[in-house]
Each structure stands twice: as C-alpha cells, then as structure tokens.
Design a protein around this motif. Structure first.
Motif, PDB file in Angstrom:
ATOM      1  N   ASP A 392       0.816  -1.217   0.000  1.00 43.43           N
ATOM      2  CA  ASP A 392       0.000   0.000   0.000  1.00 43.43           C
ATOM      3  C   ASP A 392       0.849   1.266   0.000  1.00 43.43           C
ATOM      4  OD1 ASP A 392       1.066  -0.126   2.522  1.00 43.43           O
ATOM      5  OD2 ASP A 392      -0.846  -0.043   3.600  1.00 43.43           O
ATOM      6  N   THR A 393       2.148   1.134  -0.288  1.00 46.20           N
ATOM      7  CA  THR A 393       3.078   2.264  -0.268  1.00 46.20           C
ATOM      8  C   THR A 393       3.531   2.597  -1.684  1.00 46.20           C
ATOM      9  OG1 THR A 393       3.847   1.617   1.938  1.00 46.20           O
ATOM     10  CG2 THR A 393       5.272   3.097   0.665  1.00 46.20           C
ATOM     11  N   VAL A 394       3.568   3.897  -1.992  1.00 48.16           N
ATOM     12  CA  VAL A 394       3.876   4.361  -3.347  1.00 48.16           C
ATOM     13  C   VAL A 394       4.938   5.456  -3.278  1.00 48.16           C
ATOM     14  CG1 VAL A 394       2.906   5.285  -5.480  1.00 48.16           C
ATOM     15  CG2 VAL A 394       1.499   3.847  -4.010  1.00 48.16           C
ATOM     16  N   PHE A 395       5.768   5.545  -4.341  1.00 52.08           N
ATOM     17  CA  PHE A 395       6.837   6.538  -4.402  1.00 52.08           C
ATOM     18  C   PHE A 395       6.646   7.391  -5.661  1.00 52.08           C
ATOM     19  CE2 PHE A 395       8.277   2.625  -2.429  1.00 52.08           C
ATOM     20  CZ  PHE A 395       8.752   3.072  -1.201  1.00 52.08           C
ATOM     21  N   ILE A 396       6.537   8.724  -5.450  1.00 49.75           N
ATOM     22  CA  ILE A 396       6.337   9.635  -6.583  1.00 49.75           C
ATOM     23  C   ILE A 396       7.293  10.820  -6.429  1.00 49.75           C
ATOM     24  CG2 ILE A 396       4.636  10.837  -7.997  1.00 49.75           C
ATOM     25  CD1 ILE A 396       2.460   9.520  -6.309  1.00 49.75           C
ATOM     26  N   ALA A 397       8.479  10.714  -6.984  1.00 53.65           N
ATOM     27  CA  ALA A 397       9.451  11.809  -6.909  1.00 53.65           C
ATOM     28  C   ALA A 397      10.618  11.523  -7.839  1.00 53.65           C
ATOM     29  CB  ALA A 397       9.945  11.998  -5.477  1.00 53.65           C
ATOM     30  N   ASP A 398      11.225  12.580  -8.317  1.00 53.63           N
ATOM     31  CA  ASP A 398      12.506  12.474  -9.000  1.00 53.63           C
ATOM     32  C   ASP A 398      13.600  12.544  -7.941  1.00 53.63           C
ATOM     33  OD1 ASP A 398      14.501  12.397 -10.871  1.00 53.63           O
ATOM     34  OD2 ASP A 398      14.260  14.486 -11.509  1.00 53.63           O
ATOM     35  N   VAL A 399      14.770  12.036  -8.258  1.00 57.73           N
ATOM     36  CA  VAL A 399      15.902  12.068  -7.331  1.00 57.73           C
ATOM     37  C   VAL A 399      17.087  12.701  -8.046  1.00 57.73           C
ATOM     38  CG1 VAL A 399      17.419  10.729  -5.838  1.00 57.73           C
ATOM     39  CG2 VAL A 399      15.061   9.980  -6.197  1.00 57.73           C
ATOM     40  N   GLY A 400      17.597  13.790  -7.470  1.00 64.70           N
ATOM     41  CA  GLY A 400      18.727  14.475  -8.077  1.00 64.70           C
ATOM     42  C   GLY A 400      20.039  13.760  -7.789  1.00 64.70           C
ATOM     43  N   LEU A 401      21.109  14.235  -8.416  1.00 65.97           N
ATOM     44  CA  LEU A 401      22.434  13.647  -8.188  1.00 65.97           C
ATOM     45  C   LEU A 401      22.911  13.874  -6.769  1.00 65.97           C
ATOM     46  CD1 LEU A 401      24.202  14.633 -11.547  1.00 65.97           C
ATOM     47  CD2 LEU A 401      23.083  12.478 -10.957  1.00 65.97           C
ATOM     48  N   THR A 402      22.316  14.836  -6.089  1.00 64.04           N
ATOM     49  CA  THR A 402      22.657  15.098  -4.698  1.00 64.04           C
ATOM     50  C   THR A 402      21.943  14.160  -3.738  1.00 64.04           C
ATOM     51  OG1 THR A 402      20.878  16.724  -4.528  1.00 64.04           O
ATOM     52  CG2 THR A 402      23.056  17.534  -5.200  1.00 64.04           C
ATOM     53  N   GLY A 403      21.007  13.356  -4.274  1.00 63.96           N
ATOM     54  CA  GLY A 403      20.208  12.481  -3.423  1.00 63.96           C
ATOM     55  C   GLY A 403      18.950  13.134  -2.913  1.00 63.96           C
ATOM     56  N   GLU A 404      18.710  14.393  -3.297  1.00 63.19           N
ATOM     57  CA  GLU A 404      17.516  15.095  -2.850  1.00 63.19           C
ATOM     58  C   GLU A 404      16.312  14.713  -3.704  1.00 63.19           C
ATOM     59  OE1 GLU A 404      18.992  19.385  -1.338  1.00 63.19           O
ATOM     60  OE2 GLU A 404      19.522  18.903  -3.415  1.00 63.19           O
ATOM     61  N   LEU A 405      15.142  14.679  -3.061  1.00 61.80           N
ATOM     62  CA  LEU A 405      13.905  14.396  -3.790  1.00 61.80           C
ATOM     63  C   LEU A 405      13.420  15.668  -4.482  1.00 61.80           C
ATOM     64  CD1 LEU A 405      11.906  12.097  -1.334  1.00 61.80           C
ATOM     65  CD2 LEU A 405      13.804  11.552  -2.860  1.00 61.80           C
ATOM     66  N   LYS A 406      12.962  15.522  -5.714  1.00 59.16           N
ATOM     67  CA  LYS A 406      12.514  16.650  -6.523  1.00 59.16           C
ATOM     68  C   LYS A 406      11.016  16.529  -6.821  1.00 59.16           C
ATOM     69  CE  LYS A 406      16.901  17.838  -7.166  1.00 59.16           C
ATOM     70  NZ  LYS A 406      17.511  19.073  -6.646  1.00 59.16           N
ATOM     71  N   ARG A 407      10.381  17.677  -6.985  1.00 60.40           N
ATOM     72  CA  ARG A 407       8.957  17.710  -7.292  1.00 60.40           C
ATOM     73  C   ARG A 407       8.688  17.154  -8.689  1.00 60.40           C
ATOM     74  NH1 ARG A 407       6.690  23.622  -5.350  1.00 60.40           N
ATOM     75  NH2 ARG A 407       7.464  23.581  -3.193  1.00 60.40           N
ATOM     76  N   VAL A 408       7.461  16.691  -8.869  1.00 65.69           N
ATOM     77  CA  VAL A 408       7.025  16.199 -10.190  1.00 65.69           C
ATOM     78  C   VAL A 408       5.727  16.905 -10.560  1.00 65.69           C
ATOM     79  CG1 VAL A 408       8.103  13.955  -9.826  1.00 65.69           C
ATOM     80  CG2 VAL A 408       5.709  14.280  -9.211  1.00 65.69           C
ATOM     81  N   PRO A 409       5.448  17.064 -11.841  1.00 68.69           N
ATOM     82  CA  PRO A 409       4.213  17.746 -12.261  1.00 68.69           C
ATOM     83  C   PRO A 409       2.974  16.899 -12.010  1.00 68.69           C
ATOM     84  CG  PRO A 409       5.408  16.919 -14.167  1.00 68.69           C
ATOM     85  CD  PRO A 409       6.305  16.711 -12.993  1.00 68.69           C
ATOM     86  N   SER A 410       1.837  17.584 -11.907  1.00 69.88           N
ATOM     87  CA  SER A 410       0.511  16.934 -11.778  1.00 69.88           C
ATOM     88  C   SER A 410       0.456  15.972 -10.603  1.00 69.88           C
ATOM     89  CB  SER A 410       0.151  16.200 -13.074  1.00 69.88           C
ATOM     90  OG  SER A 410       0.234  17.049 -14.194  1.00 69.88           O
ATOM     91  N   LEU A 411       1.073  16.352  -9.491  1.00 70.13           N
ATOM     92  CA  LEU A 411       1.108  15.450  -8.327  1.00 70.13           C
ATOM     93  C   LEU A 411      -0.286  15.208  -7.767  1.00 70.13           C
ATOM     94  CD1 LEU A 411       2.770  13.831  -6.285  1.00 70.13           C
ATOM     95  CD2 LEU A 411       2.992  15.916  -4.926  1.00 70.13           C
ATOM     96  N   GLU A 412      -1.109  16.242  -7.730  1.00 68.30           N
ATOM     97  CA  GLU A 412      -2.443  16.083  -7.148  1.00 68.30           C
ATOM     98  C   GLU A 412      -3.263  15.045  -7.914  1.00 68.30           C
ATOM     99  OE1 GLU A 412      -6.334  18.762  -5.804  1.00 68.30           O
ATOM    100  OE2 GLU A 412      -4.572  19.723  -6.702  1.00 68.30           O
ATOM    101  N   THR A 413      -3.167  15.062  -9.234  1.00 64.52           N
ATOM    102  CA  THR A 413      -3.892  14.076 -10.052  1.00 64.52           C
ATOM    103  C   THR A 413      -3.421  12.665  -9.730  1.00 64.52           C
ATOM    104  OG1 THR A 413      -4.069  15.708 -11.831  1.00 64.52           O
ATOM    105  CG2 THR A 413      -4.481  13.407 -12.402  1.00 64.52           C
ATOM    106  N   ARG A 414      -2.121  12.500  -9.571  1.00 64.27           N
ATOM    107  CA  ARG A 414      -1.573  11.170  -9.248  1.00 64.27           C
ATOM    108  C   ARG A 414      -2.033  10.706  -7.871  1.00 64.27           C
ATOM    109  NH1 ARG A 414       3.535  11.029 -12.709  1.00 64.27           N
ATOM    110  NH2 ARG A 414       3.833  13.172 -13.384  1.00 64.27           N
TER     111      ARG A 414
END
Length: 458
Positions: A392-414
């Motif tokens: 029941d766990t989901v992952f929605i993010a980009d990951v930069g070369l620094t290891g930081e999580l980045k925002r993604v478009p249309s998150l609310e729809t997902r």
C-alpha cells in the motif's frame, strides 16, 4: 501542352532537372526516377479571375461543435478525444503485424451495430482475406459493413457516392492511385498526396460530412511512409506501439486537432482481436493475496497523456562474476539506469561494482518521465536487502544527483488516483503535497533518498 522530363525523388518528392545518384533532400540512394511532366498553358488574367472571399473579424466568425461518433471501445474513444469527429480525416500507422487492420475492423463493425454505414477499402488484401480476419475477431458481422478490394482511388470515390457511408477506412493510402496521374506509381509522393487530398474533399463536404481513417505504412525508421506533408494534411495521427510477441499494444496520438496530443490508450491483442484495457492501473500491477510482499517490488504513478496510471516496478540484483556487471533496463534507457545506480552508491551508501541490476515493469510499459525514479531506486534497494515494501506504499518523486527528492508535475492528479485505488502511503518531495486533501492516503514529504530508506527499512 508541352512535355518535359524531370527527375523526382520517390522518397521525398524532391525535383531536379538532371539525374542524381543520391537525393540532396533526404539522402536516399537511387531514389530519383525520370518522370514525364506536362506544362499547362498559362491562362490569361482576363479569362480567369480569382473569386475572393469576404474578410471577417475573428470575433464575428461563427463556431460549431463538431459531432462525434462514439464507439463502445473506450480506449479508442479516449485517444480520439471522445470519439471520431464526423467530418475528420485520421491516419493510423504501425509496424507490420501490430494490429492496425484488426482494430479498424473492430471499429467498423462496432459502428455498424450503431446504425452507421461503413466502407472498408483495401489495396493490400483481397476481400476473402478481409472476411477471414473478420470471422476470427468478430462474433457477428453487421450487414452495414461494406468491403472493396481495389487499388483505384477513382473506383473507391465512385463506390462512396453509391454506398453513402458514414465512415470510410482506406487500408493503406500508399497502395492507391488516381488515373489523373498515370506517370506516378502507387506509393509515390504525388499519388499519396493526391489521393489524400481527394479524400479530404470527401470528408470536409459541408452537405455530407464523413469520417475517414487512413492506414499509413511505416518505414524502418518508425515513421509514416511518404512525405511529411501527409501528416500535416490530416486532422489526427495515431500510432500503434508494441513489441512483436508481446500482447500489450499502446495506441498513441502524435497529433489531434480535436483532442489532446500525446493521449494514450492501452490494448492487449489476442486471437479474438484487440481488447481495450479500461482500467490500466489494475493491469500494470500484480494482484497478491493478503499482505504478501515481494523483495524488489515498488509502485509509482506515471502519466500517459492526461491520465495517471499506477505502475509496478520490479528489480533483480544478483552477484556478478565478470569485470563488468550487467545493467539491463527493459523499461528505461541503460544510461538512465546507470545514473540511478550511481546515485544509490554515492547517496545511499551501497556498492554495486560486483552486482548485476535488471529492471522491468509489469505489463512492459516504458518509463518516460522522471517521476518514477524514486520508485526505481527503492525497488533496487528492496532487492539488495531482500526485504519487501508494503503493497500500500507508493513513491512519486525524482531524485537528483545530490540524493535530494525533486517535485514532479501533476502530483495532485496522481495522488487522487492512488486514493481512489485504496493506497495508504505516498512518499513525495518536500513542500509538494501541501494543500492536497485525500480521504485515506497519507502523504509523506521527505528531503533525501536516505530519509526514504530509513523510513521504509528502519
């Protein structure tokens, strides 16, 4: 009329006054052929005067909502923007054997069942071949599906006036010729464009509008055969994608004047035809009983066109006994997979110099956006640790070369799609889930890949 010889490229239509071994326009070898042309006498201006239409202000132009013909094939309707526009012309292309003719026969019979009259004109197959395919994929063939096997567009235009169909299917446009251009062979730029122009006049007739679907042959470069002007001429361009031997087929629109460009529909092909996948989120996940979890499995949400699709990513990490471990990504490019593995090594504190890494998705869908990167990384880490991630766990993010999580478009729809499907947790980038309300889905905002690893694997 005076006659003169010119040299025309059969591939792109380039014209030259002399013979060339290689076309300077498209770089094709031995494609320039000798053609006999007729110079029409110039008509004096005194005899012919162009009829000029009155100019209008844009705000004065009347608009009308085009009527759509809606089929019972939901994924086809979605890609078309809600159905087939009554006075539109569409081109459908794909590799040989992808299911073009099969899908269009299903559409033809489906509309005939709704009291529409359909004409299926083929320049490639005989009428008996078309009937054999129809008997295999259609349970009962409707009386309002008419078929003709003929390479003459003049004959087809005559049949159109005789039968008066609502939908016309031309399979394929590169096999038809007009008698007006005897020096050009079938498939040449001249014949293809002139046949298409004649059909546009039929479709756009104000007194009797008709919907037309052309089948376009595809080249080895996965492009529609012929000049690019053919794609500009039509209202919509559809492409069927899918690997030979696999059942999944994707119907993609690369142009649509009456809908969203980039919209996708999903089908699986069987002996009984193309079956519409009306709920892709269920198709692209593995159904497991109870709370059973499997190592190497992670879930994300991707966007295909305007629709969010829940997708399962699987990975396998194994020991390598060669100097160069394998990196195999059936669903993403190898360069992207190497980048993600490097991020795990540097930012996740794990070593893969002696590990093979294999990535794939359930259903074989391609990963085309960065929103799935966190799920790919967590799938690999889960495989390394041999510890499953809760279903029941989901992952929605980009990951930069620094290891930081980045925002993604249309998150609310997902996130709303996840909430609808009953998921409980969604890991996203910081400050991206604020203001989004869900019923049962908990939105967890974390800053780095290490934070997500600690949260999942303690």
């Amino acid at each position: 009329m005076k006659k003169r010889i010119i040299y025309r490229c059969e591939n792109c239509g380039y014209q030259s006054s002399g013979h060339l071994g290689r076309c300077p326009e498209c770089s094709a070898w031995n494609s320039i052929k000798e053609t006999l042309m007729e110079d029409k006498k110039e008509t004096s201006k005194s005899k012919i005067k162009a009829e000029r239409k009155p100019i209008k202000r844009l705000q004065e132009v009347a608009t009308t909502n085009s009527h759509r013909i809606v089929t019972s094939i939901n994924e086809f309707n979605r890609v078309m923007g809600g159905g087939i526009v009554k006075d539109s012309i569409t081109i459908l292309s794909a590799k040989p054997g992808a299911g073009k003719s099969t899908l269009l026969l299903q559409v033809a019979n489906d509309l005939a069942n709704m009291n529409y009259k359909v004409l299926y004109a083929s320049g490639e197959e005989s009428e008996s071949q078309i009937k054999s395919r129809a008997d295999r994929i259609i349970e009962k063939i409707n009386d309002d599906v008419w078929v003709i096997s003929d390479n003459s567009m003049d004959n087809v235009l005559g049949i159109i006036n005789e039968v008066d169909p609502d939908l016309i299917i031309i399979d394929s446009i590169q096999t038809f010729t007009l008698d007006e251009f005897p020096s050009s062979r079938a498939g040449s730029p001249t014949q293809t464009m002139e046949c298409a122009n004649a059909l546009v006049e039929v479709a756009k007739n104000i007194d009797r509008p008709r919907a037309i679907i052309l089948v376009g042959q595809m080249t080895k470069e996965d492009e529609i055969a012929g000049v690019r002007a053919l794609e500009h001429l039509v209202d919509a361009v559809l492409i069927i994608e899918g690997e030979s031997g696999e059942e999944l087929r994707t119907l993609l629109t690369t142009k649509n004047r009456y809908g969203s460009t980039g919209e996708m529909g999903f089908f699986y092909i069987t002996d009984k035809g193309m079956i519409s996948i009306d709920n892709p989120s269920e198709y692209f996940m593995t159904s497991r009983e109870g709370n059973k979890v499997m190592p190497g499995n992670a879930i994300t949400v991707v966007r295909e066109g305007t629709r969010p699709i829940i997708l399962e990513i699987e990975s396998l990490v194994s020991d390598s006994f060669t100097p160069y471990p394998s990196r195999i990504g059936e669903c993403l490019k190898r360069e992207q997979l190497n980048t993600l593995v490097s991020i795990i090594e540097q930012r996740g504190g794990m070593k893969f110099y002696d590990k093979n890494v294999v990535i794939k998705t359930t259903g074989g869908i391609k990963l085309k956006e960065q929103a799935s990167n966190l799920a790919v990384l967590m799938s690999i880490i889960s495989s390394v640790k041999s510890v499953g991630i809760p279903n029941d766990t989901v992952f929605i993010a980009d990951v930069g070369l620094t290891g930081e999580l980045k925002r993604v478009p249309s998150l609310e729809t997902r996130l709303r799609e996840l909430d609808r499907m009953g998921f409980k947790k969604a890991y996203v980038a910081p400050h991206s889930g604020k203001g989004i309300k869900t019923n049962n889905l908990k939105i967890i905002e974390l800053e780095t890949l290490r934070d997500v690893i600690r949260s999942i694997f303690n």
